[in-house]
Design a protein around this motif. Structure first.
Motif, PDB file in Angstrom:
ATOM      1  N   PHE A 152       0.860  -1.180   0.000  1.00  0.00           N
ATOM      2  CA  PHE A 152       0.000   0.000   0.000  1.00  0.00           C
ATOM      3  C   PHE A 152       0.895   1.229   0.000  1.00  0.00           C
ATOM      4  O   PHE A 152       1.804   1.341   0.825  1.00  0.00           O
ATOM      5  CB  PHE A 152      -0.905   0.014   1.238  1.00  0.00           C
ATOM      6  CG  PHE A 152      -1.731   1.271   1.379  1.00  0.00           C
ATOM      7  CD1 PHE A 152      -2.771   1.526   0.510  1.00  0.00           C
ATOM      8  CD2 PHE A 152      -1.446   2.194   2.371  1.00  0.00           C
ATOM      9  CE1 PHE A 152      -3.542   2.684   0.635  1.00  0.00           C
ATOM     10  CE2 PHE A 152      -2.199   3.353   2.502  1.00  0.00           C
ATOM     11  CZ  PHE A 152      -3.254   3.603   1.634  1.00  0.00           C
ATOM     12  N   PHE A 153       0.639   2.168  -0.919  1.00  0.00           N
ATOM     13  CA  PHE A 153       1.493   3.342  -1.055  1.00  0.00           C
ATOM     14  C   PHE A 153       0.885   4.563  -0.367  1.00  0.00           C
ATOM     15  O   PHE A 153      -0.334   4.788  -0.395  1.00  0.00           O
ATOM     16  CB  PHE A 153       1.734   3.671  -2.533  1.00  0.00           C
ATOM     17  CG  PHE A 153       2.628   2.678  -3.223  1.00  0.00           C
ATOM     18  CD1 PHE A 153       3.990   2.635  -2.943  1.00  0.00           C
ATOM     19  CD2 PHE A 153       2.107   1.778  -4.141  1.00  0.00           C
ATOM     20  CE1 PHE A 153       4.813   1.711  -3.570  1.00  0.00           C
ATOM     21  CE2 PHE A 153       2.925   0.859  -4.781  1.00  0.00           C
ATOM     22  CZ  PHE A 153       4.287   0.819  -4.491  1.00  0.00           C
ATOM     23  N   THR A 154       1.765   5.358   0.225  1.00  0.00           N
ATOM     24  CA  THR A 154       1.402   6.604   0.888  1.00  0.00           C
ATOM     25  C   THR A 154       2.304   7.709   0.339  1.00  0.00           C
ATOM     26  O   THR A 154       3.014   7.519  -0.639  1.00  0.00           O
ATOM     27  CB  THR A 154       1.596   6.486   2.410  1.00  0.00           C
ATOM     28  OG1 THR A 154       3.004   6.317   2.700  1.00  0.00           O
ATOM     29  CG2 THR A 154       0.824   5.297   2.980  1.00  0.00           C
ATOM     30  N   ASN A 155       2.294   8.865   1.011  1.00  0.00           N
ATOM     31  CA  ASN A 155       3.099   9.992   0.569  1.00  0.00           C
ATOM     32  C   ASN A 155       4.344  10.224   1.418  1.00  0.00           C
ATOM     33  O   ASN A 155       5.187  11.055   1.061  1.00  0.00           O
ATOM     34  CB  ASN A 155       2.266  11.283   0.587  1.00  0.00           C
ATOM     35  CG  ASN A 155       1.055  11.190  -0.309  1.00  0.00           C
ATOM     36  OD1 ASN A 155       1.173  11.238  -1.522  1.00  0.00           O
ATOM     37  ND2 ASN A 155      -0.112  11.035   0.294  1.00  0.00           N
ATOM     38  N   SER A 156       4.469   9.529   2.545  1.00  0.00           N
ATOM     39  CA  SER A 156       5.586   9.794   3.459  1.00  0.00           C
ATOM     40  C   SER A 156       5.767   8.634   4.423  1.00  0.00           C
ATOM     41  O   SER A 156       4.918   7.747   4.529  1.00  0.00           O
ATOM     42  CB  SER A 156       5.309  11.072   4.272  1.00  0.00           C
ATOM     43  OG  SER A 156       4.234  10.849   5.177  1.00  0.00           O
ATOM     44  N   SER A 173      -6.060   6.033  -1.195  1.00  0.00           N
ATOM     45  CA  SER A 173      -5.079   7.092  -0.972  1.00  0.00           C
ATOM     46  C   SER A 173      -5.156   8.030  -2.162  1.00  0.00           C
ATOM     47  O   SER A 173      -4.845   7.633  -3.285  1.00  0.00           O
ATOM     48  CB  SER A 173      -3.668   6.520  -0.830  1.00  0.00           C
ATOM     49  OG  SER A 173      -2.726   7.564  -0.632  1.00  0.00           O
ATOM     50  N   THR A 174      -5.561   9.259  -1.944  1.00  0.00           N
ATOM     51  CA  THR A 174      -5.746  10.186  -3.054  1.00  0.00           C
ATOM     52  C   THR A 174      -4.457  10.397  -3.838  1.00  0.00           C
ATOM     53  O   THR A 174      -4.423  10.278  -5.059  1.00  0.00           O
ATOM     54  CB  THR A 174      -6.271  11.538  -2.540  1.00  0.00           C
ATOM     55  OG1 THR A 174      -7.508  11.338  -1.868  1.00  0.00           O
ATOM     56  CG2 THR A 174      -6.475  12.513  -3.688  1.00  0.00           C
ATOM     57  N   PHE A 175      -3.380  10.702  -3.124  1.00  0.00           N
ATOM     58  CA  PHE A 175      -2.106  10.981  -3.791  1.00  0.00           C
ATOM     59  C   PHE A 175      -1.108   9.829  -3.694  1.00  0.00           C
ATOM     60  O   PHE A 175      -0.149   9.764  -4.462  1.00  0.00           O
ATOM     61  CB  PHE A 175      -1.469  12.246  -3.209  1.00  0.00           C
ATOM     62  CG  PHE A 175      -2.193  13.504  -3.573  1.00  0.00           C
ATOM     63  CD1 PHE A 175      -2.103  14.032  -4.852  1.00  0.00           C
ATOM     64  CD2 PHE A 175      -2.980  14.158  -2.645  1.00  0.00           C
ATOM     65  CE1 PHE A 175      -2.774  15.203  -5.192  1.00  0.00           C
ATOM     66  CE2 PHE A 175      -3.657  15.329  -2.973  1.00  0.00           C
ATOM     67  CZ  PHE A 175      -3.560  15.844  -4.251  1.00  0.00           C
ATOM     68  N   GLY A 176      -1.286   8.928  -2.730  1.00  0.00           N
ATOM     69  CA  GLY A 176      -0.342   7.827  -2.572  1.00  0.00           C
ATOM     70  C   GLY A 176      -0.283   6.950  -3.804  1.00  0.00           C
ATOM     71  O   GLY A 176      -1.319   6.559  -4.341  1.00  0.00           O
ATOM     72  N   GLY A 177       0.926   6.644  -4.269  1.00  0.00           N
ATOM     73  CA  GLY A 177       1.078   5.787  -5.442  1.00  0.00           C
ATOM     74  C   GLY A 177       0.717   6.460  -6.742  1.00  0.00           C
ATOM     75  O   GLY A 177       0.388   5.785  -7.726  1.00  0.00           O
ATOM     76  N   ASN A 178       0.773   7.791  -6.796  1.00  0.00           N
ATOM     77  CA  ASN A 178       0.400   8.497  -8.021  1.00  0.00           C
ATOM     78  C   ASN A 178       1.387   8.207  -9.149  1.00  0.00           C
ATOM     79  O   ASN A 178       2.516   7.775  -8.905  1.00  0.00           O
ATOM     80  CB  ASN A 178       0.283  10.002  -7.754  1.00  0.00           C
ATOM     81  CG  ASN A 178       1.630  10.645  -7.484  1.00  0.00           C
ATOM     82  OD1 ASN A 178       2.408  10.888  -8.397  1.00  0.00           O
ATOM     83  ND2 ASN A 178       1.901  10.910  -6.210  1.00  0.00           N
ATOM     84  N   PRO A 179       1.003   8.439 -10.394  1.00  0.00           N
ATOM     85  CA  PRO A 179       1.857   8.055 -11.529  1.00  0.00           C
ATOM     86  C   PRO A 179       3.243   8.698 -11.528  1.00  0.00           C
ATOM     87  O   PRO A 179       4.212   8.063 -11.941  1.00  0.00           O
ATOM     88  CB  PRO A 179       1.037   8.516 -12.742  1.00  0.00           C
ATOM     89  CG  PRO A 179      -0.372   8.481 -12.280  1.00  0.00           C
ATOM     90  CD  PRO A 179      -0.336   8.903 -10.844  1.00  0.00           C
TER      91      PRO A 179
END
Length: 429
Positions: free
Chosen positions: A106-110, A301-307
């Motif tokens: 699972f990707f996040t931003n930080s 996650s809105t921004f997590g894992g973005n392109p």
């Protein structure tokens, strides 16, 4: 605009608690390789790399080109409610590298978000808000991560969404057991863990979270094997084990790709961030599927894992592998460790040299009594900066110099840094 003018504007609109280095803070405006240039034109060899985030340095063509290619599609963001090809490819790569069977990502931003997510998964899976953490630890600045931070200087609130007990062992230099041989040190720390579980908890603890090498805590770590011994106890109680790899991941420690591998154990989950994106914001959790899938409510996650971030991260991971930067971290780390130990033989103010690979620390003490010496640490950090070397600072008492250059560091640059460090220490005489 001068640094002084920019600093005045900073103080007018930014919070007072936002930490800045140096008596006169600097703005970094340009970078290439391992070197950066400040807003007034001075060049530095960067040995802190955005707090270990610019893992392979600055202006890396392979990363820049990959990001430009993604931007050329016109898609910088879509959110996780849609399939994201680069996110899936990166998750596949990290899952395989993790060593966790059938892992999910699972990707996040930080790193803060990653550790918050790991706490959510563990407490939900175990149906318990009881958490074990290490003394001298740091896991982020969120509400939950501050609660599991065992370092008073970074604990902004006593309020907590979890019930936390702290365990002994990660900061050996000032431990009451520091003089014990490794095997005996591990035994007393394991005994302490068991005692904490049996006396300070209701038994149904959700997890233990550890940093294999404590970052803010001053790059401190226990003897190899401690966390394998801890896991034997955790398994008796069904307690999950989480390794915070935000600073130790991606081969930086030299001998291993993940910091926890030095202990010969596979955790239930690992969190990551910082160096994965080489400056682009990305973090995440890789975990056993039954832990990752334990949430019963919808989430995203809105921004997590973005392109954009996942494209940069995929290019970074590929660069690390293609150029064998883990091996380079081991070589250059050994060179720096030897040099710092040589300085410690001349200067009793350097009480302890420690670390692995390109995570190195120098703990400053009063030679008369061994007590932490924060003022000398600040002085040496400034002296190094004046000579063209940027290094970090940390430790429970603010008396540890932290060095974590990009993993592309050359032999010549390591030699240059050691010369600057020696010159800086010479100002103490």
């Amino acid at each position: 605009m001068t640094h002084a003018e920019l600093w005045e504007r900073h103080r007018a609109v930014m919070p007072d608690w936002l930490a800045l280095y140096y008596d006169q803070p600097i703005e970094i405006v340009k970078g290439t390789g391992r070197r950066v240039t400040d807003g007034e034109g001075k060049e530095y060899l960067d040995f802190f790399a955005g707090i270990l985030t610019n893992a392979i340095g600055y202006d890396i063509a392979e990363i820049s080109d990959a990001v430009r290619e993604q931007l050329a599609t016109g898609i910088a963001h879509t959110s996780t409610v849609y399939l994201i090809r680069r996110q899936i490819e990166l998750a596949e790569q990290i899952a395989e590298l993790s060593g966790i069977p059938d892992a999910k990502v699972f990707f996040t931003n930080s790193g803060t978000e990653a550790n918050e997510a790991a706490l959510l998964f563990a407490t939900q899976k175990r149906r318990s808000n009881q958490v074990l953490a290490m003394r001298n630890s740091y896991h982020g600045r969120g509400f939950g991560t501050v609660a599991i931070t065992g370092n008073r200087g970074w604990s902004a609130s006593s309020l907590s969404p979890v019930n936390v007990q702290y365990v002994q062992g990660a900061y050996r230099y000032r431990s009451p057991f520091k003089d014990l041989p490794d095997a005996e040190y591990i035994k007393v720390c394991v005994d302490d863990l068991r005692n904490v579980i049996e006396t300070g908890t209701a038994g149904d603890v959700a997890c233990l979270i550890v940093e294999p090498i404590q970052g803010v805590g001053g790059f401190s770590s226990p003897p190899d094997g401690l966390y394998a011994a801890f896991k034997e106890v955790l398994d008796e109680f069904g307690i999950l084990f989480i390794s915070d790899e935000v600073q130790t991941g991606w081969g930086r420690t030299g001998d291993h790709f993940w910091g926890i591998q030095a202990h010969g154990v596979v955790p239930d989950a690992m969190t990551f961030a910082k160096g994965l994106g080489n400056g682009f914001a990305i973090g995440g959790v890789v975990a056993r599927p039954e832990l990752m899938d334990s949430l019963s409510a919808n989430s995203l996650s809105t921004f997590g894992g973005n392109p954009i971030s996942t494209t940069a991260a995929k290019a970074t991971l590929d660069y690390i592998a293609d150029n064998d930067l883990q091996a380079n971290a081991a070589k250059r780390g050994a060179q720096l460790m030897d040099g710092l130990r040589g300085i410690s033989e001349e200067f009793p103010e350097l009480g302890d040299v420690r670390g692995k690979g390109l995570m190195l620390a120098a703990e400053l003490v009063d030679p008369a009594n061994g007590k932490p010496d924060a003022p000398t640490t600040v002085k040496l950090q400034q002296e190094a900066k004046d000579r063209g070397l940027l290094i970090g600072k940390g430790g429970l008492y603010g008396n540890v110099l932290r060095m974590a250059p990009p993993m592309t560091l050359t032999e010549e640059e390591a030699t240059e840094a050691l010369e600057i460090m020696r010159d800086s220490f010479n100002t103490l005489r």
